[in-house]
Design a protein around this motif. Structure first.
Motif, PDB file in Angstrom:
ATOM      1  N   ARG A 161     -48.011 152.693  64.759  1.00 35.37           N
ATOM      2  CA  ARG A 161     -47.810 153.372  63.477  1.00 35.37           C
ATOM      3  C   ARG A 161     -46.346 153.267  63.048  1.00 35.37           C
ATOM      4  O   ARG A 161     -45.438 153.486  63.858  1.00 35.37           O
ATOM      5  N   GLN A 162     -46.147 152.886  61.787  1.00 34.01           N
ATOM      6  CA  GLN A 162     -44.789 152.795  61.247  1.00 34.01           C
ATOM      7  C   GLN A 162     -44.658 153.846  60.151  1.00 34.01           C
ATOM      8  O   GLN A 162     -45.354 153.790  59.143  1.00 34.01           O
ATOM      9  N   ASP A 163     -43.741 154.793  60.341  1.00 32.03           N
ATOM     10  CA  ASP A 163     -43.693 155.955  59.448  1.00 32.03           C
ATOM     11  C   ASP A 163     -42.932 155.703  58.157  1.00 32.03           C
ATOM     12  O   ASP A 163     -43.127 156.409  57.178  1.00 32.03           O
ATOM     13  N   HIS A 164     -42.023 154.741  58.150  1.00 28.04           N
ATOM     14  CA  HIS A 164     -41.351 154.319  56.918  1.00 28.04           C
ATOM     15  C   HIS A 164     -40.790 152.933  57.170  1.00 28.04           C
ATOM     16  O   HIS A 164     -40.863 152.436  58.295  1.00 28.04           O
ATOM     17  N   GLU A 165     -40.226 152.306  56.155  1.00 30.19           N
ATOM     18  CA  GLU A 165     -39.862 150.890  56.247  1.00 30.19           C
ATOM     19  C   GLU A 165     -38.895 150.575  57.382  1.00 30.19           C
ATOM     20  O   GLU A 165     -38.972 149.516  58.000  1.00 30.19           O
ATOM     21  N   ALA A 166     -37.975 151.503  57.656  1.00 30.76           N
ATOM     22  CA  ALA A 166     -36.967 151.247  58.689  1.00 30.76           C
ATOM     23  C   ALA A 166     -37.391 151.810  60.055  1.00 30.76           C
ATOM     24  O   ALA A 166     -36.616 151.791  61.005  1.00 30.76           O
ATOM     25  N   ASP A 167     -38.614 152.309  60.135  1.00 28.99           N
ATOM     26  CA  ASP A 167     -39.079 152.946  61.365  1.00 28.99           C
ATOM     27  C   ASP A 167     -39.583 151.889  62.345  1.00 28.99           C
ATOM     28  O   ASP A 167     -40.397 151.034  61.983  1.00 28.99           O
ATOM     29  N   HIS A 168     -39.083 151.929  63.586  1.00 33.47           N
ATOM     30  CA  HIS A 168     -39.530 150.961  64.594  1.00 33.47           C
ATOM     31  C   HIS A 168     -40.890 151.405  65.141  1.00 33.47           C
ATOM     32  O   HIS A 168     -40.974 152.424  65.820  1.00 33.47           O
ATOM     33  N   PRO A 169     -41.939 150.620  64.841  1.00 35.75           N
ATOM     34  CA  PRO A 169     -43.287 151.061  65.210  1.00 35.75           C
ATOM     35  C   PRO A 169     -43.541 151.127  66.712  1.00 35.75           C
ATOM     36  O   PRO A 169     -44.457 151.817  67.142  1.00 35.75           O
ATOM     37  N   TRP A 170     -42.721 150.403  67.522  1.00 35.25           N
ATOM     38  CA  TRP A 170     -42.960 150.399  68.976  1.00 35.25           C
ATOM     39  C   TRP A 170     -42.934 151.821  69.542  1.00 35.25           C
ATOM     40  O   TRP A 170     -43.483 152.073  70.610  1.00 35.25           O
ATOM     41  N   ALA A 171     -42.310 152.760  68.824  1.00 32.14           N
ATOM     42  CA  ALA A 171     -42.235 154.144  69.308  1.00 32.14           C
ATOM     43  C   ALA A 171     -43.562 154.876  69.146  1.00 32.14           C
ATOM     44  O   ALA A 171     -43.752 155.940  69.737  1.00 32.14           O
ATOM     45  N   HIS A 172     -44.466 154.303  68.323  1.00 30.67           N
ATOM     46  CA  HIS A 172     -45.690 155.041  67.994  1.00 30.67           C
ATOM     47  C   HIS A 172     -46.940 154.216  68.302  1.00 30.67           C
ATOM     48  O   HIS A 172     -47.699 153.851  67.390  1.00 30.67           O
ATOM     49  N   PRO A 173     -47.167 153.885  69.579  1.00 32.42           N
ATOM     50  CA  PRO A 173     -48.364 153.098  69.924  1.00 32.42           C
ATOM     51  C   PRO A 173     -49.644 153.907  69.703  1.00 32.42           C
ATOM     52  O   PRO A 173     -49.695 155.091  70.009  1.00 32.42           O
ATOM     53  N   ILE A 174     -50.636 153.223  69.135  1.00 33.41           N
ATOM     54  CA  ILE A 174     -51.949 153.853  68.958  1.00 33.41           C
ATOM     55  C   ILE A 174     -52.767 153.462  70.180  1.00 33.41           C
ATOM     56  O   ILE A 174     -53.415 152.412  70.204  1.00 33.41           O
ATOM     57  N   ASP A 175     -52.652 154.271  71.217  1.00 34.35           N
ATOM     58  CA  ASP A 175     -53.238 153.894  72.510  1.00 34.35           C
ATOM     59  C   ASP A 175     -54.736 154.195  72.519  1.00 34.35           C
ATOM     60  O   ASP A 175     -55.261 154.890  71.647  1.00 34.35           O
ATOM     61  N   GLY A 176     -55.422 153.621  73.487  1.00 32.28           N
ATOM     62  CA  GLY A 176     -56.863 153.823  73.620  1.00 32.28           C
ATOM     63  C   GLY A 176     -57.668 152.955  72.668  1.00 32.28           C
ATOM     64  O   GLY A 176     -58.889 153.079  72.585  1.00 32.28           O
ATOM     65  N   LEU A 177     -56.986 152.056  71.953  1.00 26.13           N
ATOM     66  CA  LEU A 177     -57.657 151.266  70.916  1.00 26.13           C
ATOM     67  C   LEU A 177     -57.163 149.826  70.950  1.00 26.13           C
ATOM     68  O   LEU A 177     -55.958 149.577  70.962  1.00 26.13           O
ATOM     69  N   VAL A 178     -58.102 148.879  70.976  1.00 28.85           N
ATOM     70  CA  VAL A 178     -57.730 147.463  70.918  1.00 28.85           C
ATOM     71  C   VAL A 178     -58.837 146.706  70.186  1.00 28.85           C
ATOM     72  O   VAL A 178     -60.012 147.094  70.260  1.00 28.85           O
ATOM     73  N   ALA A 179     -58.444 145.682  69.456  1.00 29.12           N
ATOM     74  CA  ALA A 179     -59.427 144.841  68.760  1.00 29.12           C
ATOM     75  C   ALA A 179     -59.321 143.416  69.263  1.00 29.12           C
ATOM     76  O   ALA A 179     -58.220 142.916  69.499  1.00 29.12           O
ATOM     77  N   TYR A 180     -60.472 142.761  69.464  1.00 29.26           N
ATOM     78  CA  TYR A 180     -60.514 141.355  69.834  1.00 29.26           C
ATOM     79  C   TYR A 180     -60.839 140.572  68.564  1.00 29.26           C
ATOM     80  O   TYR A 180     -61.851 140.834  67.905  1.00 29.26           O
ATOM     81  N   VAL A 181     -59.973 139.616  68.227  1.00 30.20           N
ATOM     82  CA  VAL A 181     -60.051 138.968  66.919  1.00 30.20           C
ATOM     83  C   VAL A 181     -60.286 137.464  67.071  1.00 30.20           C
ATOM     84  O   VAL A 181     -59.623 136.806  67.875  1.00 30.20           O
ATOM     85  N   ASP A 182     -61.223 136.928  66.305  1.00 24.91           N
ATOM     86  CA  ASP A 182     -61.445 135.480  66.220  1.00 24.91           C
ATOM     87  C   ASP A 182     -60.572 134.963  65.078  1.00 24.91           C
ATOM     88  O   ASP A 182     -60.810 135.264  63.910  1.00 24.91           O
ATOM     89  N   LEU A 183     -59.558 134.152  65.421  1.00 22.71           N
ATOM     90  CA  LEU A 183     -58.583 133.724  64.421  1.00 22.71           C
ATOM     91  C   LEU A 183     -59.154 132.690  63.462  1.00 22.71           C
ATOM     92  O   LEU A 183     -58.700 132.588  62.319  1.00 22.71           O
ATOM     93  N   THR A 184     -60.124 131.908  63.911  1.00 22.39           N
ATOM     94  CA  THR A 184     -60.678 130.866  63.051  1.00 22.39           C
ATOM     95  C   THR A 184     -61.654 131.471  62.041  1.00 22.39           C
ATOM     96  O   THR A 184     -61.566 131.214  60.837  1.00 22.39           O
ATOM     97  N   ALA A 185     -62.561 132.306  62.542  1.00 23.55           N
ATOM     98  CA  ALA A 185     -63.539 132.949  61.658  1.00 23.55           C
ATOM     99  C   ALA A 185     -62.893 134.072  60.852  1.00 23.55           C
ATOM    100  O   ALA A 185     -63.446 134.519  59.846  1.00 23.55           O
ATOM    101  N   ARG A 186     -61.726 134.512  61.306  1.00 29.39           N
ATOM    102  CA  ARG A 186     -61.024 135.661  60.706  1.00 29.39           C
ATOM    103  C   ARG A 186     -61.909 136.899  60.714  1.00 29.39           C
ATOM    104  O   ARG A 186     -62.074 137.582  59.692  1.00 29.39           O
ATOM    105  N   THR A 187     -62.504 137.143  61.871  1.00 28.01           N
ATOM    106  CA  THR A 187     -63.354 138.324  62.030  1.00 28.01           C
ATOM    107  C   THR A 187     -62.984 139.031  63.329  1.00 28.01           C
ATOM    108  O   THR A 187     -62.328 138.444  64.197  1.00 28.01           O
ATOM    109  N   VAL A 188     -63.438 140.274  63.421  1.00 34.69           N
ATOM    110  CA  VAL A 188     -63.186 141.052  64.633  1.00 34.69           C
ATOM    111  C   VAL A 188     -64.428 140.959  65.520  1.00 34.69           C
ATOM    112  O   VAL A 188     -65.534 141.272  65.083  1.00 34.69           O
ATOM    113  N   ASP A 189     -64.245 140.500  66.753  1.00 32.29           N
ATOM    114  CA  ASP A 189     -65.351 140.395  67.708  1.00 32.29           C
ATOM    115  C   ASP A 189     -65.799 141.776  68.167  1.00 32.29           C
ATOM    116  O   ASP A 189     -66.969 142.086  68.205  1.00 32.29           O
TER     117      ASP A 189
END
Ligand code: NI
Length: 629
Positions: A161-189
Motif C-alpha cells: 500500500r502506498q499512502d501518497h506519492e512520496a510514500d515508500h510502499p515497502w513499509a506497508h506490505p499486504i501480507d497473506g495475499l499473493v496472485a499468480y499471473v499469466d503474463l502472456t494471457a494477461r490474466t490471473v491464474d
C-alpha cells in the motif's frame, strides 16, 4: 575526450548506440521483429578467447532474445553488426530451456492485470484497501508443483500500500495475499488469500527530513584533492594504471566486466564478472515459500544501473564511462556515467622502522576502483573491483536499499519496525573468473594448513604444515571453504616458474561464509546448484557463461554448472574457469530499517609466487603531502 573519440578497433570494445541500431535493423529486415516482439535480452556476443588472443579480424556480434508478448514464443538470436546479418536464430522450448527474463513492458502492466481480477479486488476490499493505492511487484515465479504453469510465462505478485506519492510502499506490505499471473494471457491464474494481516502503518520514508530527524551537525567536509590529476589513462575501453593494464566492458546481465587483466605485461585474468546471483528467502509461509530472485538471470539487473554522481557516489578525480544497452524495443539506451573509475588512497602499503639501522620507511597503498551500482526492486547493489599496487585484485559487493517486508509474525523473520517483518534470506553471488596466469594453460591447487601431532620430528608439538592438493578433474573441484584450515585455491601455471623455481600462481581467498541453506531436495537447490559450493572449476568452453544456465527464469533446474561438470573434464594444465560462490546470509536487524546501511561481501585474488619478491618495492615515497622526514 569522449569514449567514441578514443575508441579502438578491438573485439572487446564497449557497445555503441550505432551497433544497437544495426542489430535492430538486421532483425527487422529478417522479419523477426514484428509489432508485438520485444527485446528480452541484448548483450555483446564476445568472440571465443582463442580468436581474441590470436588477433583475429573483428566481427562485432550481439546476442538478443526476442519475446513475442502476444504468443509467449521466444527466440535466441545472434546478429553480426559487422556483416549485417543474422548468424543464428533458434526458438526456445520453455518447459526445458526456461523463459526469457522479465522485462519492463511486463512490470508496467501488472497492476492493470490485477485490477481486472475480481478475486484480487475482493481480497483488497476485505482489507479495506483502495486498489488505486496498491503498488504491485511482479516476482519471478520459480518452478513448483503447479502442472498448469509448465511452459507458460508466469509471475507471482505481492501488493504494497502506498499512502501518497512520496510514500515508500515497502513499509506497508499486504501480507497473506499473493496472485499468480499469466503474463502472456494477461490474466490471473489464482489469488491466494491466506489470512487477513494488519498492514503495518510505520513509515518507510527514510528520505523525509521529519523521519530522519535533525541532521548531525558535527561533520566537517572531507575533500579529496589530486592536484596533478589522475594517474591512469583511458583509451577506448582500455585502462592503464601503475603496472596494470586491462579492458572494461558492460552488459545488462552481468553489469561491469573486466577483460585481459595484466600486471607488468603478464596476463592474470582473461575475463572477470559476476555471472549470476540469487536471493533465496527462508519463510515457508504458503504465500511466500517461492521467493527466490535471480537478479542477473531473471531480471538483467544492470539494465537499471544508476547514473553515478560526483561527490555522492564517487570522490576524487573520476573518469566515467557510459554504458549502452538496448530497451524493450531494441533502441539504444545510454546509461550516462554508469561506470566510475578512480584511484583511492588505501593506507599503508609497507612499512618498517629498524632497531639496528635506524631506517624508517613507509609507502602508501593505493587502489584503482572500477564500480557500478544498480537498484533492483527493493535492493541496491554496488560492485567494486579493486586493483592494488602489490598485484592484489579484489571484488567488494555492497548491498543496501530496503529489506523485503512482510507483516505476519514468523520465526523465519525479524520484526524490524512495529508490525513490520523482514524475512531471513541470503544474497549469493557467482563470480566467473576465467584465469590466464602467465598464459592459458593453468591448474588449480587447494592449499590448507595441516596440524601435525606431537611425536618424532615434532617433539614439542608446535609444528603445522601446508598441504597442496591438485584438483585434476571437474568432479574433484566442487569445493567448500574452510576457515579453520585457512583453505584457499591457487591457480598456478605449471609451465612457468619464478626465480625460486616455484610455479607462478594467484590464490583465490574466499570469505567462506554460508552457501545455500535451503534443503537439498528444494526446487531452488536444483535451480541454483552453483550456490551450494564455494568453488567450481570447469575447463573453458566459450558457450559456458552463466552458472544457472542461459535462461534462468522458470528454468526447472540442472542447467549450467551441474550439467557442464557431468562431463568431468580434466582441468589439470588446461584452460580453466573458476566459479566462486560468495555472499551473505541476512538476518535483518532493526538497524536495517527504513534503509539499510551498506553490507559487504566479496573475495580476493592474491599473487602467490607470481613475483620473485614484493612487487611494490618501487613505489616512491609520498611527496607533496605531510609525510617528510
Ligand atoms: Ni539482505
Amino acid at each position: 575526450m569522449t569514449l567514441a573519440e578514443t575508441r579502438t578497433d578491438h573485439p572487446l570494445e564497449m557497445t555503441t548506440a550505432e551497433e544497437v541500431d544495426a542489430v535492430r535493423e538486421v532483425l527487422t529486415g529478417a522479419g523477426l521483429l514484428t509489432e508485438t516482439v520485444r527485446f528480452a535480452f541484448f548483450a555483446p556476443e564476445e568472440p571465443p578467447k582463442a580468436d581474441v588472443l590470436a588477433g583475429a579480424s573483428v566481427d562485432r556480434r550481439f546476442r538478443t532474445v526476442l519475446l513475442d508478448l502476444a504468443t509467449g514464443r521466444s527466440w535466441d538470436t545472434v546478429v553480426s553488426a559487422t556483416a549485417g546479418e543474422v548468424v543464428s536464430s533458434c526458438e526456445l522450448d520453455p518447459p526445458v530451456d526456461g523463459q526469457p527474463p522479465i522485462i519492463d513492458s511486463e512490470f508496467e502492466v501488472i497492476e492493470d492485470i490485477l485490477n481486472a481480477e475480481p478475486a484480487w479486488l475482493e481480497a483488497l476490499g476485505k482489507r479495506g484497501i483502495e486498489p488505486a493505492s496498491v503498488r504491485a511487484v511482479p516476482l519471478s515465479a520459480g518452478v513448483y508443483d503447479y502442472p498448469g504453469e509448465v511452459g507458460r510465462r508466469v509471475v507471482r505478485a505481492f501488493g504494497f500500500r502506498q499512502d501518497h506519492e512520496a510514500d515508500h510502499p515497502w513499509a506497508h506490505p499486504i501480507d497473506g495475499l499473493v496472485a499468480y499471473v499469466d503474463l502472456t494471457a494477461r490474466t490471473v491464474d489464482q489469488v491466494i488469500d491466506e489470512a487477513v494481516v494488519p498492514v503495518p502503518s510505520t513509515s518507510g520514508n527514510f528520505d523525509d527530513p521529519e523521519v530522519q530527524g535533525p541532521p548531525l551537525d558535527s561533520l566537517k567536509p572531507i575533500s579529496i584533492t589530486q592536484p596533478e590529476g589522475r594517474s591512469f589513462t583511458v583509451e577506448g575501453n582500455r585502462v592503464r594504471w601503475g603496472k596494470w593494464d586491462l579492458r572494461v566492458g558492460f552488459n545488462e546481465r552481468e553489469g561491469l566486466t573486466l577483460h585481459q587483466i595484466a600486471f607488468d605485461g603478464r596476463p592474470v585474468v582473461y575475463r572477470a564478472s559476476v555471472a549470476e546471483m540469487v536471493v533465496p528467502y527462508a519463510d515457508p509461509s504458503p504465500v511466500r515459500f517461492w521467493q527466490n530472485y535471480f537478479d542477473c538471470g531473471e531480471y538483467m539487473f544492470a539494465r537499471y544501473a544508476d547514473s553515478l554522481q560526483l561527490g555522492c557516489d564517487c570522490l576524487g578525480d573520476i573518469h566515467y564511462l557510459d554504458a549502452v544497452i538496448a530497451d524493450d524495443f531494441g533502441r539504444p539506451k545510454t546509461i550516462r556515467n554508469a561506470i566510475c573509475m578512480h584511484e583511492e588512497d588505501y593506507g599503508v602499503l609497507w612499512k618498517h622502522s629498524d632497531i639496528f639501522t635506524g631506517s624508517a620507511e613507509t609507502r602508501r597503498q593505493r587502489r584503482m576502483v572500477f564500480s557500478f551500482f544498480t537498484p533492483i526492486g527493493n535492493y541496491d547493489y554496488g560492485f567494486y573491483w579493486y586493483l592494488y599496487l602489490d598485484g592484489t585484485i579484489q571484488l567488494e559487493v555492497k548491498a543496501t536499499g530496503i529489506v523485503f517486508t512482510a507483516a505476519a509474525p514468523s520465526e523465519y523473520g525479524t520484526e524490524v519496525a512495529p508490525g513490520l517483518m523482514a524475512p531471513f534470506h541470503q544474497h549469493l553471488f557467482s563470480a566467473r573468473l576465467d584465469m590466464t596466469v602467465d598464459g592459458v594453460r593453468n591448474a588449480v591447487e587447494e592449499v590448507e594448513a595441516v596440524r601435525v601431532p606431537m611425536g618424532e620430528g615434532n617433539p614439542y608439538g608446535n609444528a603445522f604444515a601446508r598441504r597442496r592438493t591438485r584438483l585434476t578433474r571437474e568432479s574433484e573441484a566442487r569445493r567448500s571453504a574452510d576457515g579453520s584450515v585457512v583453505r584457499s585455491w591457487h591457480v598456478v601455471n605449471p609451465d612457468v616458474t619464478n626465480a625460486l623455481g616455484q610455479p607462478v600462481g594467484y590464490a583465490l581467498i574466499p570469505e567462506g561464509k554460508a552457501t545455500m541453506l535451503a534443503d537439498d531436495a528444494s526446487s531452488i537447490h536444483a535451480r541454483a546448484t552453483f550456490a551450494t559450493h564455494h568453488l567450481w572449476v570447469t575447463r573453458y568452453d566459450h558457450a559456458e557463461r552463466y552458472p544457472a544456465g542461459d535462461f534462468v527464469n522458470q528454468n526447472p533446474g540442472g542447467a549450467g554448472l551441474p550439467a557442464w561438470v557431468a562431463a568431468d573434464r580434466s582441468i589439470d594444465g588446461e584452460d580453466v574457469v573458476l566459479w566462486h560462490t560468495f555472499g551473505t546470509t541476512h538476518f535483518p536487524r532493526p538497524e536495517d530499517w527504513p534503509v539499510m546501511p551498506v553490507d559487504y561481501t566479496g573475495f580476493t585474488l592474491k599473487p602467490v609466487g607470481f613475483f620473485d619478491r614484493n612487487p611494490a618495492l618501487d613505489v616512491p615515497k609520498p611527496t607533496g603531502g605531510h609525510c617528510s622526514s
